[in-house]
Design an enzyme around this catalytic site. Structure first.
Site, PDB file in Angstrom:
ATOM      1  N   LYS A 190      45.836 -47.863  20.690  1.00  0.00           N
ATOM      2  CA  LYS A 190      46.156 -48.954  19.758  1.00  0.00           C
ATOM      3  C   LYS A 190      47.275 -48.461  18.828  1.00  0.00           C
ATOM      4  CE  LYS A 190      41.610 -51.096  20.125  1.00  0.00           C
ATOM      5  NZ  LYS A 190      40.674 -50.171  20.765  1.00  0.00           N
TER       6      LYS A 190
ATOM      7  N   THR B 178      39.862 -44.919  19.839  1.00  0.00           N
ATOM      8  CA  THR B 178      40.598 -45.048  21.087  1.00  0.00           C
ATOM      9  C   THR B 178      41.978 -44.458  20.808  1.00  0.00           C
ATOM     10  OG1 THR B 178      41.309 -47.255  20.433  1.00  0.00           O
ATOM     11  CG2 THR B 178      39.440 -47.117  21.947  1.00  0.00           C
TER      12      THR B 178
ATOM     13  N   ASP C  39      34.293 -45.777  13.299  1.00  0.00           N
ATOM     14  CA  ASP C  39      35.071 -46.082  14.502  1.00  0.00           C
ATOM     15  C   ASP C  39      36.444 -46.542  14.008  1.00  0.00           C
ATOM     16  OD1 ASP C  39      36.334 -47.242  16.631  1.00  0.00           O
ATOM     17  OD2 ASP C  39      34.592 -48.359  17.352  1.00  0.00           O
TER      18      ASP C  39
ATOM     19  N   TYR D 197      38.781 -32.434  39.645  1.00  0.00           N
ATOM     20  CA  TYR D 197      37.458 -32.530  39.015  1.00  0.00           C
ATOM     21  C   TYR D 197      37.247 -31.341  38.094  1.00  0.00           C
ATOM     22  CZ  TYR D 197      34.789 -36.520  40.644  1.00  0.00           C
ATOM     23  OH  TYR D 197      34.298 -37.780  40.820  1.00  0.00           O
TER      24      TYR D 197
HETATM   25  N1  DSN Z   1      39.297 -55.067  22.749  1.00  0.00           N
HETATM   26  C1  DSN Z   1      39.551 -54.226  21.606  1.00  0.00           C
HETATM   27  C2  DSN Z   1      39.903 -55.029  20.414  1.00  0.00           C
HETATM   28  O1  DSN Z   1      40.505 -56.050  20.594  1.00  0.00           O
HETATM   29  O2  DSN Z   1      39.630 -54.658  19.306  1.00  0.00           O
HETATM   30  C3  DSN Z   1      38.469 -53.276  21.299  1.00  0.00           C
HETATM   31  O3  DSN Z   1      37.592 -53.077  22.322  1.00  0.00           O
END
Ligand code: DSN
Length: 439
Positions: free
Chosen positions: A239, A236, A210, A55
């Site tokens: 990807k 994120t 984003d 933590y």
């Molecule tokens: N699920 C992702 C997408 O397909 O773009 C983003 O949250």
């Protein structure tokens, strides 16, 4: 009492076997979901490490728990690598690497910069935007970003399917947003950040990008650079960055305190240190020449996929792509994305149904979204991608045949009919297996 030193296989064969099955599925199928990728062994080692035990609420050097000497070093290194990955000057930009995912990163930004009920504008979901950019329907506030804030979407042009900046500007004059979000989940073209900035400036609004889908492409400079015009950039990391599932918020330095306070304590508790270490590993990989070559091939593969599908008589939204993804409009052939997804699924090909901007129903979308990040990670080049396009075309023709022999156009009747086509399905599965075996 269970033995903490037992392996997963010994302790829980049920879960172990299911993971092995999923591994086999990932190995044997053609993975074309635009938001997915195969991460590296090194990232998985960090993710599966003992860092999960700790933590560490707070920031490096300012924690609420003891024992964070190593964790502080890891988080600082991760921050430094994230800034380096996007060539950012640490005097101008900072970043928070604690968001558990992209959705929580986005909500933390809105919590930091807006008051409840303030106004935001994001790309509408059917136009290719993301849920967390304020999505709502006529009857329902779907995303928390539309529950807690007033949301007015902007859209792509219904004929060209390209971003309609003029209408955004016109509507922004009426709505007077406090924040504009650019970026999306299913938009195959690049973004005009300077136009967004100009519109945001007319209302003193924050501009947030984003870049979750295209972050890897931005990092190597094959797309426009959002950092030149935005106040905030979120992403994120799993990807096109090819890291672990996690989220990062980049902020202009003057927003540092607001963003950090919003991530913790406003929106989250203890950071996931195993994720943060894994993000650091991925960001190191991002700076290698191999990663740049990889991204260039991802884009080249996406363009090849568009070209081949077009040659085969199919309609690609906007006529092509600038990034890793494309939208295939099945409407001209009278097929739905759902039916195409069903057929590809039984043939060991993963894709997802997707709305085309002019669709009336999100439940029965007219298109499918395809992406080339995963297959490129597996070494697929342009020639391989042509074969993939041909296999997708086989799936399309099979779907058309099943549809014409179904008792109605309903998806349930289509699904019922699929079992009668095992020979055709086997033929396609063999082609898939031929492409994926031995990789
Ligand atoms: N699920 C992702 C997408 O397909 O773009 C983003 O949250």
């Amino acid at each position: 009492m269970c033995n903490l030193k037992q392996s997963l296989e010994q302790l829980d064969p049920q879960i172990y076997d299911l993971i092995q099955d999923e591994k086999k599925r990932q190995q044997m199928s053609l993975e074309l979901i635009a938001s997915e990728n195969y991460t590296s062994r090194s990232v998985m080692e960090a993710m599966g490490s003992i860092l999960t035990n700790k933590y560490s609420e707070g920031l490096p050097g300012k924690r609420y728990y003891g024992g964070n000497q190593c964790i502080d070093k890891i988080e600082n290194l991760c921050i430094q690598r994230c800034l380096e990955a996007f060539n950012l000057d640490p005097n101008e930009w900072g970043c928070n690497v604690q968001p558990y995912s992209g959705s929580t990163a986005n909500f933390a930004v809105l919590t930091a910069l807006l008051k409840p009920n303030d106004r935001l504008m994001g790309l509408d979901l059917p136009s290719g935007g993301h849920l967390t950019h304020g999505y709502q329907t006529s009857n329902t506030k779907i995303s928390s970003t539309s529950i807690y804030f007033q949301s007015m979407p902007y859209q792509v042009d219904m004929v060209t399917n390209l971003m309609d900046y003029d209408t955004l500007e016109k509507n922004a004059k009426l709505f007077r947003p406090n924040l504009i979000i650019c970026g999306g989940s299913a938009y195959p073209r690049d973004w005009d950040y300077s136009r967004f900035r100009q519109i945001a400036n007319q209302h003193g609004a924050y501009l947030m990008m984003d870049m979750a889908h295209i972050a890897g492409l931005v990092s190597v400079g094959v797309l426009n650079n959002p950092f030149e015009h935005c106040d905030i950039v979120t992403t994120t990391t799993h990807k096109t960055i090819r890291g672990p599932r996690s989220g990062v918020i980049f902020f202009k330095k003057h927003l540092e305190n607001k963003i950090n306070f919003s991530v913790f304590p406003s929106c989250q508790g203890g950071p996931h240190n195993h994720q943060i270490a894994a993000v650091a590993v991925a960001m190191k990989q991002l700076k290698t020449p191999e990663f740049k070559e990889y991204i260039i091939q991802v884009v080249s593969n996406a363009k090849t996929l568009c070209k081949r599908l077009t040659e085969l008589g199919h309609t690609i939204v906007t006529g092509g792509t600038d990034n890793h993804s494309l939208l295939w409009n099945l409407k001209p052939h009278g097929l739905t994305g759902s039916k195409m997804e069903k057929i590809t699924d039984v043939c060991n090909i993963s894709i997802n149904k997707n709305t085309i901007a002019s669709d009336v129903s999100a439940m029965s979308p007219s298109g499918v979204r395809l992406g080339t990040s995963s297959l490129t990670t597996r070494g697929f080049d342009n020639d391989d991608i042509i074969k993939v396009a041909d296999i997708l075309d086989d799936c399309f023709h099979l779907a058309m045949k099943i549809q014409s022999n179904s008792s109605s156009k309903k998806l349930v009747d289509f699904e019922r009919k699929i079992d009668e086509y095992t020979d055709e399905i086997l033929l396609i599965k063999n082609k898939v297996s031929h492409m994926t075996t031995g990789l």
